[in-house]
Design a protein around this motif. Structure first.
Motif, PDB file in Angstrom:
ATOM      1  N   ASP A 185       0.849  -1.174   0.000  1.00  0.00           N
ATOM      2  CA  ASP A 185       0.000   0.000   0.000  1.00  0.00           C
ATOM      3  C   ASP A 185       0.887   1.227   0.000  1.00  0.00           C
ATOM      4  O   ASP A 185       1.301   1.702   1.055  1.00  0.00           O
ATOM      5  CB  ASP A 185      -0.904  -0.034   1.234  1.00  0.00           C
ATOM      6  CG  ASP A 185      -1.811   1.181   1.263  1.00  0.00           C
ATOM      7  OD1 ASP A 185      -1.898   1.851   0.224  1.00  0.00           O
ATOM      8  OD2 ASP A 185      -2.390   1.462   2.317  1.00  0.00           O
ATOM      9  N   THR A 187       0.287   4.185  -0.683  1.00  0.00           N
ATOM     10  CA  THR A 187      -0.291   5.475  -0.309  1.00  0.00           C
ATOM     11  C   THR A 187      -0.214   5.682   1.200  1.00  0.00           C
ATOM     12  O   THR A 187      -0.531   6.747   1.704  1.00  0.00           O
ATOM     13  CB  THR A 187      -1.763   5.516  -0.730  1.00  0.00           C
ATOM     14  OG1 THR A 187      -2.389   4.343  -0.212  1.00  0.00           O
ATOM     15  CG2 THR A 187      -1.872   5.527  -2.231  1.00  0.00           C
ATOM     16  N   THR A 401       1.205  10.050  -4.488  1.00  0.00           N
ATOM     17  CA  THR A 401       0.432   8.956  -3.893  1.00  0.00           C
ATOM     18  C   THR A 401      -0.947   9.407  -3.439  1.00  0.00           C
ATOM     19  O   THR A 401      -1.774   8.584  -3.096  1.00  0.00           O
ATOM     20  CB  THR A 401       1.185   8.383  -2.690  1.00  0.00           C
ATOM     21  OG1 THR A 401       1.720   9.453  -1.947  1.00  0.00           O
ATOM     22  CG2 THR A 401       2.292   7.479  -3.135  1.00  0.00           C
ATOM     23  N   SER A 402      -1.184  10.723  -3.431  1.00  0.00           N
ATOM     24  CA  SER A 402      -2.505  11.140  -2.953  1.00  0.00           C
ATOM     25  C   SER A 402      -3.556  10.993  -4.048  1.00  0.00           C
ATOM     26  O   SER A 402      -4.746  10.994  -3.776  1.00  0.00           O
ATOM     27  CB  SER A 402      -2.435  12.592  -2.499  1.00  0.00           C
ATOM     28  OG  SER A 402      -1.943  13.365  -3.568  1.00  0.00           O
ATOM     29  N   SER A 403      -3.136  10.885  -5.313  1.00  0.00           N
ATOM     30  CA  SER A 403      -4.146  10.858  -6.373  1.00  0.00           C
ATOM     31  C   SER A 403      -4.859   9.511  -6.347  1.00  0.00           C
ATOM     32  O   SER A 403      -4.244   8.474  -6.093  1.00  0.00           O
ATOM     33  CB  SER A 403      -3.493  11.078  -7.726  1.00  0.00           C
ATOM     34  OG  SER A 403      -2.794   9.925  -8.082  1.00  0.00           O
ATOM     35  N   PRO A 404      -6.168   9.529  -6.615  1.00  0.00           N
ATOM     36  CA  PRO A 404      -6.978   8.317  -6.392  1.00  0.00           C
ATOM     37  C   PRO A 404      -6.693   7.193  -7.372  1.00  0.00           C
ATOM     38  O   PRO A 404      -6.836   6.035  -7.032  1.00  0.00           O
ATOM     39  CB  PRO A 404      -8.410   8.832  -6.545  1.00  0.00           C
ATOM     40  CG  PRO A 404      -8.291  10.078  -7.368  1.00  0.00           C
ATOM     41  CD  PRO A 404      -6.964  10.675  -7.031  1.00  0.00           C
ATOM     42  N   GLU A 405      -6.271   7.518  -8.626  1.00  0.00           N
ATOM     43  CA  GLU A 405      -6.230   6.427  -9.611  1.00  0.00           C
ATOM     44  C   GLU A 405      -4.963   5.585  -9.524  1.00  0.00           C
ATOM     45  O   GLU A 405      -4.733   4.735 -10.357  1.00  0.00           O
ATOM     46  CB  GLU A 405      -6.394   6.965 -11.041  1.00  0.00           C
ATOM     47  CG  GLU A 405      -5.355   7.972 -11.473  1.00  0.00           C
ATOM     48  CD  GLU A 405      -5.818   9.376 -11.143  1.00  0.00           C
ATOM     49  OE1 GLU A 405      -5.167  10.326 -11.591  1.00  0.00           O
ATOM     50  OE2 GLU A 405      -6.830   9.511 -10.426  1.00  0.00           O
ATOM     51  N   SER A 408      -2.183   0.739  -5.619  1.00  0.00           N
ATOM     52  CA  SER A 408      -1.336   0.951  -4.452  1.00  0.00           C
ATOM     53  C   SER A 408      -0.355  -0.187  -4.224  1.00  0.00           C
ATOM     54  O   SER A 408       0.414  -0.142  -3.296  1.00  0.00           O
ATOM     55  CB  SER A 408      -2.193   1.133  -3.222  1.00  0.00           C
ATOM     56  OG  SER A 408      -2.923  -0.039  -3.015  1.00  0.00           O
TER      57      SER A 408
END
Length: 1790
Positions: A185, A187, A401-405, A408
């Protein structure tokens, strides 16, 4: 005649001593293959006079014979996991897993804590090649809840390759925090930190362990992250895209047997290879798809890795493999080094590469079923042939890493990519390679009987197996027409060959070798020299190579210059600074030239992003180097030469790094020698070295020059002695360039030849020549003056050799005579080679003669001679018309470094001259006039002008004794004698009549006279040989030692000026000051003899005390003398040591910064302010850098300290060889590199103790030098009769022991052996400890000289079986005992007659002083009034009162005497530093693992002669017993606790609160309060008392617990853990597990002071500890206040989950017994019941209430649904039940 730039002007040969490189530097550079310089590329030719290269027809040969990568080495990786902090997760049971490659090791599990403390030590041992080792990944991960059944969940992990650790200073990270991240993960961010020490040790490295200090200042996690210098703390995630397009040039092969069978049956003739590419990076693997049956596969795929940036793994491994049903094999391997394709500077760039071709090299291209060189294809060792090339590119993007697409996970992905255009990698050009073999000699006799030919290949062109690759196949790829037009346009340059018809000629015709001598053959090329030429087609990326060549060229010149400077310094010639200035001048010119040349051809096709970025980088770096060199040049002074030399070495390594081009273009050229169809030996020539350019600077260094190449055996066979024999030495001329530049490809050859070409029919243009015939030849006579050699390799079992030298020149060879049994032969022989024919013009030969090869052998009576080493030389050439006289003639003797494989094996002193024989024949040659007094028959001695000038020396030898002699041929040595020999003269010692009774000599001093060269550098070595006299007049050699340099034994009479010191009265006043030495430097003031001065030193203690008293609210309590013990002193001293080490580091880094600054500013460094001149070994004096504001910042109580040496005492005091030296005696063959087991330690068979003194014999020898006729210069020396001594050994502790048991621990105990006495302290072993505290002393009686070596070892206790040795250390007590440094009993800083600092020597300071003055014939000591004492002309001051136990004061002179002893090094003439009271740290070694430390031991030794007064009892240093304490914690109330439960009845939030607490690590003593049910506000009232008894070590601030590790453990193990109180708040549940709500951990030594009210209590108290006022329960004893409970939320941030009001009360064990209290609310002293609101009154109504609430409100619909479902179910059941009956009735019609 062309002259090279660097040496043209310098004709006088005297300046050009051969530069002897310090080989350690090479090995150091070579050690780390990943970075630094590949040893194969280090030009070692500079090691001999070959460097004096005048013209440029020849290039330098390479001296090292074997490839150094690929051979396995011993490595040990040690990892200490100390603790983890801030682990993410609730109430977890973490354990740490350390894995390296396949090996995994786990720590123990700690229960329910987020900051576990482990302090566990792991060791991994490896025996692999460096490349493999440094690519291994070290992974530290934290797992929680692992047990036998489940593998546990990964919290987070951290990885780094071993190479990164090895490239750290001292090869280690110490006390650093590894930041954990979750690979699944990306993110998530940080998952916690693990604090660890990691060290990687190769054989022979020493670890500097920083001293274990208190770990208070390392709480700054962010500042101590486990990252290399320069890597930012915040690393980001990034994607690495490796695109793989296609491959070509795969070898014709197939590895599966099935394929051959298939082919035989079906006759299918497909390409027999199924290639795919496998990529490994940072412990992850990715693969492309497999392309079936294809020699030119096209993949067009990209492999995506997700990894942190910057990555801590340096290399990406790209392997082309052949897929096979049985097992896949590697075709070739390529490593991408990320440091070369990225740059982390301010104007740096992210990793990028290509699209570019990379070449892969490996085993030969011939296909055999069992490939013997397979490991070469896996990337181990140097490839011996081209395997394939691969078109790849690498790109990278940082992830947000904050962008949703973003996905992870970090799984490797493989995706397809579009095809790439043909021209993306550059335009294809035709290249032309020409080479001519001028000479092939030194062919190994094993292959001398079969015809031999040579094959030259470039890529897959010219290879016999591949056949000729016609350009037509290229035509398909590139566009054929384009190539044609290109040719037409360029035809103006020269008439071009019609391409179609020109066949390449890649091999020379086979020829039978002719005998040179009994070892070697040569090929009879004589005047006809065969040539080869090859056409090949490659993308034109010459610019890359040109830039690399320019930089290499600058670097080569710089390296030669620096070697020169080193040589000038080494031979102590004048003006090294001038040469260095010249070198820097040349460097800055070279740099500015690069700037003007490198920017050309920018428009070329196929330039990649990396090309542009690298060009920018090179330009800026080279410019900076040029600038710095310029400013440095002006700062070079005589005094700063060495420092500047170091900085210049940095420039060199920087340039070498810049010169390495990561994107290949033209593959390297391989030259193979093939005998009878078998490939025997090869050489690899980098294509850039022979690439042609019209601009000189860009041209390869060997292009168009004659190069001497030694062919070597491929693969593993080339390791060790097999690889050292030359397979063949060839003189070859090489030229590589574009076909259209071909017009002057022959211009570099020696002149005077005709070309022989193949006739190609009329009308066709001529082809290149297939051979050259030389018309001109010159006749020479070569004179080789072999004078002597030293430090040769020991090739016989006696430890000596019978050396002779074999000299090769052209196709002739001669041999010197054999000298028996010596490692330092003086041949003194002239070898004359008559009629040497050399081809070419005379003038060229004068400037560039061929090289001479000298090989040394050891003559054996049976079998062939053993190879002992080799060196090269260039002769000085005299043409027939030159005069034989200065400056060039006669040549001087010079030292040449001898190499054996990659190791140095001695030096040879010789001179070489090559004299042309003119038209009058030999009559014109200068005569050979040898010394008349020597007649050696046919052997000619070295002539007069060349042999050194001798003068008479006297050598005095002190014979003391022999020690530790081992058996010889199983018989013990009984009557040994020592023979000393130097330059043919010598002396024998007296015979020791019974070695076992007394191994000392009866006659102490003897002397002999000998003629030695005036020049000290030419002194021959002195040989010490020990023989055992057996019965019947037989002698056996026991062992020998060669003293290679006598310089340190030369007696230089005292200067006249120094002799009259006593006339000037000179006073130095030193005030007694008990501060540790490193705190105050100002007390010691050195004065030169001859100046008068009085120096007063203030005793500034009182002033400071006054200042401190005022306005300092937190006054340190005055020390209570009775509380102090030896350990207080020890810990205080260790603190001082750590501070001084820190100060030293700071000072060093300051000085480095200062240097860099000065260079940058161009400021002039004056020689005298050179940064912090440290005293000897850099001790003390580092303190001047500290601001002298207030040394009491740390408020350290004033204690008398001792000196803690972080190393052996010997290294501080020069091995105590102030007058008695130990010479190790060697015997047996020296170890070869391949025979790793024989180290020098194993060859030592004993020690000779004695000394030497040599001086010139003059006619007017002064008789007044207090010269005793039979003692000579050794006058005041004690007698060597046996003496009885009491030896008292104190062992304090051991650290970092190597684990000996399976559980990764050991049970250590001490064993001591001295002479016949052996003590094994077995019953006092310490269970399961790798850092045991022993605190023991042992008394042993010994008799010197019989028992002089003390052996202290540490064993591991085992319940069953024998105990294992962990490690041992040996101490030579005798040298200590007799040393002038007085190492018998250390001298304390202050004198005391009671207490912890009691004086422990039976002789009082006054006695010692009186004795020293008497022995040194000094005037004094005179004790004067007012606390003064005078010795010679020095005056010291100190207090004169002393207190006894009862506090009475009396007068004494002891303080005065002690002050003098502490400053004894300042007494003129005889002064030297006396050994202070100390603790030494000695490494423990294990005989099976030589050179690798197995731990360290801290100890000291006192010795007391038995004929003096007996010493008092031993100091008590037994470990401190922990003190009993009791901590009482009253939990009064909680507030604002988060509400977890929804009340099923009322739906409101509430919690059933209770508080849990524990003090010891594993929750053994956890206690819970009662439960406060149904708190709706988060308030809880408890009035509950926890009681924690514990044992505590004040000094170490640790709690001590003893417990059995498991139910099977034999005994209790002692653990030391930090004192931390853990409080947690929980929500109680009846049926399910309780819910964890929050926790706080209080370090009892420093925790935030509690808030007065609940309101003032904030989360800041935990998150922002730095700002809070801190308290210690050990000082405050009682504290009450509010503290916050915290837990981490989903976002991984701390949040406040409650507050607790608690009271902490600390009592000592005795106090607790006197006033006992009850746990909870029990008697005695019960606490009152808490006042809790009445929730629980209506408990019997609750069920009804609850039911109503449930059915009517909360679950109304659910209830209705359930009821309906039940009804339906009932109906269905009835139906099923009744159905059969009705059916029957219906059927029967009832």
């Amino acid at each position: 005649m062309k002259r090279s730039k660097n040496r043209g002007q310098k004709e006088d040969r005297n300046g050009d001593e051969p530069a002897i490189l310090e080989t350690e530097d090479l090995d150091r550079q070579g050690m780390f293959m990943g970075g630094g310089v590949d040893p194969d590329t280090i030009s070692l030719a500079s090691v001999t006079a070959v460097t004096t290269n005048v013209s440029n027809k020849r290039s330098k040969p390479d001296i090292k014979m074997e490839p150094s990568s690929g051979r396995p080495v011993d490595y040990q990786v040690s990892v200490t996991v100390i603790e983890a902090r801030q682990l993410v997760g609730l109430n977890m049971d973490p354990m740490v897993c350390v894995e390296i490659g396949e090996d995994k090791k786990y720590t123990s599990m700690k229960e329910s804590t987020n900051c576990p403390y482990y302090n566990e030590y792991f060791v991994f041992d490896f025996h692999v090649p460096p490349d493999v080792m440094f690519d291994k990944i070290l992974k530290v991960s934290v797992v929680h809840s692992k047990n036998l059944l489940r593998s546990g969940t990964l919290v987070g992990s951290f990885k780094m390759d071993v190479g990164t650790i090895y490239s750290q200073p001292d090869h280690q990270f110490y006390h650093k925090w590894a930041l954990l991240s979750d690979p699944d993960d990306i993110t998530a961010g940080c998952k916690g930190y693990v604090k660890c020490d990691i060290a990687v040790v190769a054989k022979g490295d020493t670890i500097k362990t920083p001293h274990k200090a208190n770990e208070s200042e390392e709480d700054d996690i962010e500042g101590n992250l486990l990252l290399p210098e320069g890597v930012p703390a915040e690393r980001q995630w990034a994607r690495y895209y490796l695109k793989i397009y296609r491959a070509e040039g795969l070898p014709r092969m197939n590895t599966s047997i099935m394929a051959n069978v298939k082919k035989a049956f079906i006759g299918e003739n497909k390409d027999l290879v199924d290639p795919y590419v496998q990529v490994q990076f940072a412990g992850q693997k990715g693969k492309t798809s497999v392309q079936k049956s294809c020699y030119e596969p096209i993949w067009n795929e990209q492999i995506v890795f997700t990894e942190m940036f910057p990555p801590l793994c340096k290399r990406i491994k790209i392997q082309l493999r052949d897929s096979d049903k049985v097992n896949d094999v590697a075709i070739g391997t390529h490593f991408l080094d990320l440091r070369k394709i990225s740059n982390d500077g301010d104007k740096g760039f992210l990793p990028t590469l290509g699209p570019a071709w990379v070449n892969m090299y490996g085993s030969t291209r011939t296909y055999t079923l069992m490939d013997e060189y397979q490991e070469l294809n896996d990337g181990l060792g140097e490839g011996v042939s081209f395997r394939a090339r691969l078109l790849i590119s690498l790109g990278m993007e940082l992830l947000d890493t904050s962008s949703p697409e973003i996905t992870s996970s970090t799984e490797v992905q493989v995706e397809g990519i579009p095809n790439i255009s043909e021209t993306a990698t550059g335009k294809v050009e035709e290249f032309f390679l020409f080479s001519s073999f001028l000479e092939a000699t030194m062919i190994d006799r094993k292959i001398g009987d079969k015809p031999i030919h040579f094959e030259v290949t470039i890529g897959y062109y010219g290879n016999e197996n591949d056949g000729v690759v016609k350009p037509k196949t290229k035509g398909k790829k590139g566009d054929g027409d384009e190539e044609e037009t290109e040719l037409i346009n360029n035809s103006s340059e020269e008439e071009m060959d019609d391409d179609g018809d020109l066949q390449s000629v890649a091999t020379t015709p086979p020829m039978k070798p002719v005998i040179t001598d009994r070892n070697y053959f040569h090929l009879p090329y004589f005047e006809r020299k065969p040539c080869i030429y090859i056409k090949s087609w490659w993308q034109d990326q010459r610019r890359r190579l040109y830039n690399a060549n320019i930089i290499d060229n600058i670097a080569d010149k710089l390296e030669d210059g620096l070697n020169d400077v080193q040589e000038i310094i080494k031979t102590e010639k004048a003006y090294p600074e001038r040469r260095l200035r010249g070198v820097l001048e040349e460097l800055s010119q070279g740099c500015s030239q690069f700037l003007s040349l490198a920017n050309k051809d920018q428009s070329q096709s196929g330039r990649t992003k990396l090309d542009k970025e690298r060009l920018k980088l090179c330009l800026s770096e080279v410019e900076a180097i040029g600038q710095q060199a310029k400013t440095m040049r002006s700062q070079v002074k005589k005094s700063t030469v060495r420092d500047k030399l170091k900085l210049a070495q940095n420039f060199l390594s920087k340039l070498r790094f810049l010169a390495e081009e990561p994107q290949h273009s033209v593959p390297d050229v391989f030259i193979w020698m093939i005998s009878n169809g078998k490939r025997i030996a090869y050489a690899r020539v980098p294509s850039k070295d022979i690439l042609y350019s019209s601009i000189d600077e860009e041209k390869g260094k060997d292009c168009g020059k004659v190069k001497t190449i030694f062919l070597r055996i491929p693969g593993k066979k080339g390791f060790g002695p097999a690889g050292w024999t030359v397979q063949s030495k060839i003189e070859i001329y090489l030229w590589l360039g574009l076909s259209r530049q071909r017009k002057d490809y022959l211009s570099g050859l020696p002149n005077g030849f005709e070309e022989n070409k193949l006739s190609r029919g009329p009308g066709l243009p001529a082809s290149p020549p297939i051979s050259l015939t030389y018309m001109m030849k010159q006749i020479f006579q070569l004179r080789v003056h072999m004078y002597q050699a030293r430090s040769l390799f020991a090739a016989d079992s006696t430890g000596l050799s019978d050396p002779f030298a074999r000299v090769f020149f052209s196709s002739q060879s001669q041999v010197t005579e054999v000298l028996a049994e010596t490692l330092c032969p003086t041949w003194d022989q002239l070898l004359v080679f008559e009629n040497v024919e050399l081809f070419g013009e005379a003038s060229e030969l004068r400037d560039d003669p061929p090289i001479i090869v000298i090989e040394l052998y050891d003559q054996d009576t049976v079998g062939k001679a053993d190879f002992m080493g080799r060196t090269f030389a260039k002769p000085v050439v005299k043409m027939a018309d030159e005069h034989y006289g200065p400056p060039r003639f006669p040549p001087q003797l010079e030292y040449y470094q001898i190499y054996r494989g990659n190791c140095t094996a001695g030096e040879m002193l010789a001179a070489f001259e090559l004299l042309q024989i003119g038209p009058n024949g030999k009559a014109d040659l200068p005569p050979i006039d040898g010394p008349t007094d020597i007649d050696r028959g046919p052997i000619l001695p070295v002539p007069l002008g060349i042999r050194p000038v001798l003068s008479k020396y006297r050598i005095e030898v002190l014979f003391w004794g022999l020690r530790d002699l081992k058996r010889v041929n199983l018989a013990q040595v009984d009557r040994p004698r020592v023979d000393i020999e130097c330059a043919g003269k010598g002396v024998q010692s007296a015979l020791i009549s019974n070695y076992r009774k007394n191994p000392n000599f009866s006659t102490l001093v003897k002397w002999f006279e000998v003629d030695l060269p005036e020049n000290e550098l030419l002194h021959p070595p002195l040989n010490i040989r020990v023989v055992d006299c057996r019965a019947f007049g037989r002698y056996t050699l026991v062992g020998s030692h060669a003293v290679t340099t006598l310089r340190k034994f030369i007696y230089r009479g005292a200067d006249k000026q120094a002799n009259n010191w006593s006339t000037t009265e000179e006073i130095i006043v030193v005030s007694m000051d008990s501060e540790p030495s490193f705190k105050k430097v100002e007390t010691v003031v050195k004065l030169d003899c001859g100046s008068d001065a009085v120096v007063k030193v203030e005793d500034d203690e009182k002033g400071k005390k006054k200042k401190r008293k005022k306005g300092d609210e937190m006054e340190e309590e005055e020390l209570d003398e009775s509380m102090l013990d030896w350990w207080s002193k020890y810990f205080a001293s260790i603190e001082t040591l750590t501070e001084s080490l820190k100060a030293q580091e700071a000072a060093l880094s300051d000085s480095e910064d200062k240097d860099d600054m000065d260079i940058a500013d161009g400021g002039d460094i004056k020689p005298d302010d050179s940064p912090v001149k440290g005293t000897k070994k850099g001790k003390g004096k580092k303190d001047k850098k500290k601001p002298a504001v207030d040394p009491y910042e740390k408020k350290k109580p004033k204690l008398d300290e001792l000196k803690v040496y972080p190393k052996e005492l010997e290294s501080e005091f020069d091995n105590f060889e102030d007058w008695l030296h130990s010479f190790n005696l060697f015997r047996g063959k020296a170890g070869d590199d391949d025979d790793q087991n024989v180290t020098d330690e194993d060859r030592i068979v004993g020690k000779f103790k004695g000394s030497l003194c040599m001086y010139k014999v003059l006619d007017d020898m002064p008789r007044d030098m207090n010269f005793d006729s039979n003692m000579g210069m050794f006058n005041n020396i004690p007698s060597n009769d046996p003496i009885n001594v009491l030896v008292r050994i104190y062992v304090i502790r051991a650290t970092d022991l190597h684990p000996a048991d399976i559980n990764g621990k050991a049970d250590p105990y001490i064993a001591i052996k001295l002479g016949k006495t052996e003590i094994k302290d077995k019953e006092n072993y310490i269970s399961k400890q790798l850092n045991p505290l022993f605190g023991k002393s042992f008394d042993v009686e010994a008799t010197f000289p019989m028992d002089s070596t003390l052996n202290v070892s540490i064993y591991d206790w085992d319940l069953v079986g024998t105990d294992d040795l962990i490690g041992e250390t040996k101490i030579d007590l005798e040298n200590r005992f007799y040393s002038k440094h007085r190492a018998t009993c250390g001298i304390t800083r202050a004198y005391a007659i009671h207490g912890y600092n009691v004086w422990r020597d039976p002789m009082k300071p006054t006695h010692i002083l009186a004795k020293l003055c008497k022995d040194g014939k000094l005037d004094g000591p005179h004790y004067g009034p007012a606390g003064r004492v005078k010795v010679e002309n020095r005056v010291f001051m100190a207090p004169t009162e002393i207190e006894d136990e009862n506090g009475l004061k009396k007068q004494t002179d002891e303080h005065l005497a002690l002050t003098v002893l502490n400053h004894w090094e300042e007494i003129p003439r005889v002064g030297c530093k006396l050994v202070p009271e100390h603790v030494e740290t000695r490494p423990l070694l294990h005989p099976d693992k030589p050179g690798i430390e197995q731990g360290r031991i801290e100890m000291w030794v006192d010795m007391f002669p038995k004929d003096m007064t007996a010493p008092g009892p031993a100091l008590d240093i037994s470990p401190r017993k922990p003190k009993k304490f009791e901590l009482r914690v009253i939990i009064w109330n909680t507030d604002e606790v988060v509400l977890e439960d929804d009340d099923i009845f009322t739906g409101e939030k509430s919690s059933d609160i209770f508080v849990r607490g524990w003090l010891k690590g594993q929750q053994e003593d956890k206690q819970d309060t009662d439960v406060h049910y149904h708190s709706i506000t988060g308030e809880g009232n408890f009035n509950w008392r926890f009681i924690y008894p514990f044992d505590y070590l004040m000094a170490e601030e640790k709690i001590v617990i003893s417990k059995k590790e498991s139910m099977f453990a034999w005994d209790e193990t002692e653990y030391k853990i930090p004192a931390r109180l853990n409080l947690q708040v929980w929500d109680a549940d009846h049926f399910s597990a309780d819910d964890f709500l929050g926790a706080i951990e209080l370090d009892l030594n420093r925790f935030p002071r509690g808030a007065k009210t609940a309101k003032q209590c904030t989360i800041e108290m935990v998150t922002n500890e730095g700002e809070m006022p801190m308290v210690s329960i050990f000082k405050q004893k009682r504290i009450k206040g509010w503290w916050p409970f915290v837990a981490r939320n989903e976002e991984d941030e701390f949040e406040l989950t409650g507050k607790v009001e608690a009271e902490l009360h600390l009592l000592t064990g005795e106090e607790a017994e006197k006033s006992p209290v009850g746990e909870g609310r029990n008697e005695p002293e019960p606490l009152e019941k808490p006042n809790r609101p009445d929730v629980a009154l209506l408990w019997f109504l609750i069920p009804f209430k609850a039911a109503k609430h449930l059915i009517c409100d909360q679950y109304r619909w659910l209830t209705i649904k359930i009821v309906t479902a039940l009804l339906l179910l009932a109906i269905f059941a009835l139906f099923i039940y009744n159905m059969p009956g009705y059916m029957v009735k219906k059927m029967l019609g009832a």
